[in-house]
Design a protein around this motif. Structure first.
Motif: not given
Ligand code: TXA
Ligand code: MG
Length: 321
Positions: A20-23, A50-52, A100-105, A126-129, A168-170, A180-182, A207-212
């Motif tokens: 619904e956002t982007v491909y 990447l966002i999973i 390489n981070q210990n967190s996941v989107g 896993a899918a980035p835009s 929106t990324i929280i 992190l991203r509106q 570096t952590q958030v390219p959208g930023q």
């Protein structure tokens, strides 16, 4: 088509998926080879996570650990929908998917085709835009073809994306949630849902958030954002000095404006504006003008996500006058 897409994912191939956002440019989130292919196709730095994408909110505990109550509240209320939650990653999530981070989107997309594919595939995607790194995100299957063409094994055509700008990324990693991203889902609405007075924004750490990162979502031509109050004057002055340019405005094309140049009159409604924004930017980029002039939207909270994208699209430009 869905079955074919699922077996391609199982075979480690790349499938572009409508959301619904982007491909998105999708791959099996547990297959490190397939994940490498995403980075290669996009020419994206390996440090950018990447966002999973998941089939439903219950799947969250297969991909994240120590999930706070607030995360469950948001997932239950907004998924499927344009919200990505950053959480401590489950050990089975490959580090190559998380930069390489210990967190996941994580996010559950609200598109019937994406949901059907996630269900049949059974895992996380896993899918980035589905754009080349730093460029405008695709909101139609044709945009994906234009961006990545032969590098994708299959493009699922789910029509134009309804929302039109990224989720929106929280971050749910600290004591308090952080934006992190509106996106179309505003920080005010999220704070309300969680019973918090407000939610703060993180403004640095490209570096952590390219959208930023400052330049992003960018057309190839220089884009200038001009305040509403100065807009028509600027158009006149530029025409007087003989410049050739294309326009994205809220008003109608003035009679004097040269007819061979593209003038797009955008909607006054922020949701409708966002829905069309990236398609407009592509049109403007392909039009005959030498640069793009955009009338800045009102500085109202409802326009925050759109203004954020326009600012990032414009920051490479040298001075207009
Ligand atoms: O709407 C969307 O979110 C679309 C659709 C396809 O779902 N996806 C998208 O992906 O915009 P992408 O890769 O272009 O942007 C994802 C953003 C990046 O800015 C990335 O840094 C951030 O999510 N991200 C992902 N995992 C993260 C993490 N563990 N920590 C911080 N940021 C993360
Ligand atoms: Mg992107």
């Amino acid at each position: 088509m869905i079955l074919q897409a699922a077996s391609l994912l199982q075979a480690g191939k790349l499938v572009a998926i409508p959301t619904e956002t982007v491909y998105g440019l999708g791959a099996d989130a547990l297959n490190t080879n397939a994940i490498q292919k995403i980075y290669a196709a996009k020419n994206r730095p390996m440090t950018n996570p990447l966002i999973i994408h998941l089939p439903n909110d219950e799947a969250m505990s297969d991909w994240a650990i120590d999930i706070p109550k607030h995360a469950w509240t948001l997932a239950k209320k907004y998924w499927p929908g344009p919200l990505t939650l950053i959480l401590p990653k489950h050990p089975r999530v490959p580090l190559s998917a998380t930069g390489n981070q210990n967190s996941v989107g994580l996010r559950v997309p609200n598109h019937p085709m994406a949901l059907a594919l996630l269900k049949v595939f059974g895992g996380g995607i896993a899918a980035p835009s589905a754009n080349r790194y730093g460029r405008i995100s695709p909101t139609t299957a044709a945009h994906v073809e234009e961006e990545l063409g032969s590098q994708v094994d299959l493009i699922l055509d789910g029509g134009p994306c309804q929302v039109g700008i990224e989720s929106t990324i929280i971050s749910m990693l600290g004591e308090e949630p952080i934006v992190l991203r509106q996106g179309s889902l505003s920080a005010v609405e999220i704070a309300d849902t969680l019973g918090l007075p407000s939610i703060s924004y993180r403004t640095s750490s490209a570096t952590q958030v390219p959208g930023q990162s400052e330049s992003h979502y960018a057309p190839s031509k220089s884009l200038y954002l001009v305040e509403q109050i100065r807009f028509l004057d600027a158009v006149q002055q530029l025409e007087k000095r003989g410049d050739k340019f294309s326009v994205l405005s809220f008003g109608v094309k003035p009679k004097a404006f040269l007819s061979q140049h593209l003038w797009i009159s955008a909607s006054n409604d922020p949701a409708s504006y966002a829905h069309h924004l990236y398609a407009y930017l592509r049109l403007l980029d392909h039009s005959p003008g030498d640069f793009i002039l955009v009338e800045a939207p009102p500085t109202d909270i409802a326009w925050a996500a759109v203004i954020d994208r326009l600012r990032r699209a414009s920051c490479q430009a040298s001075p207009l006058f």
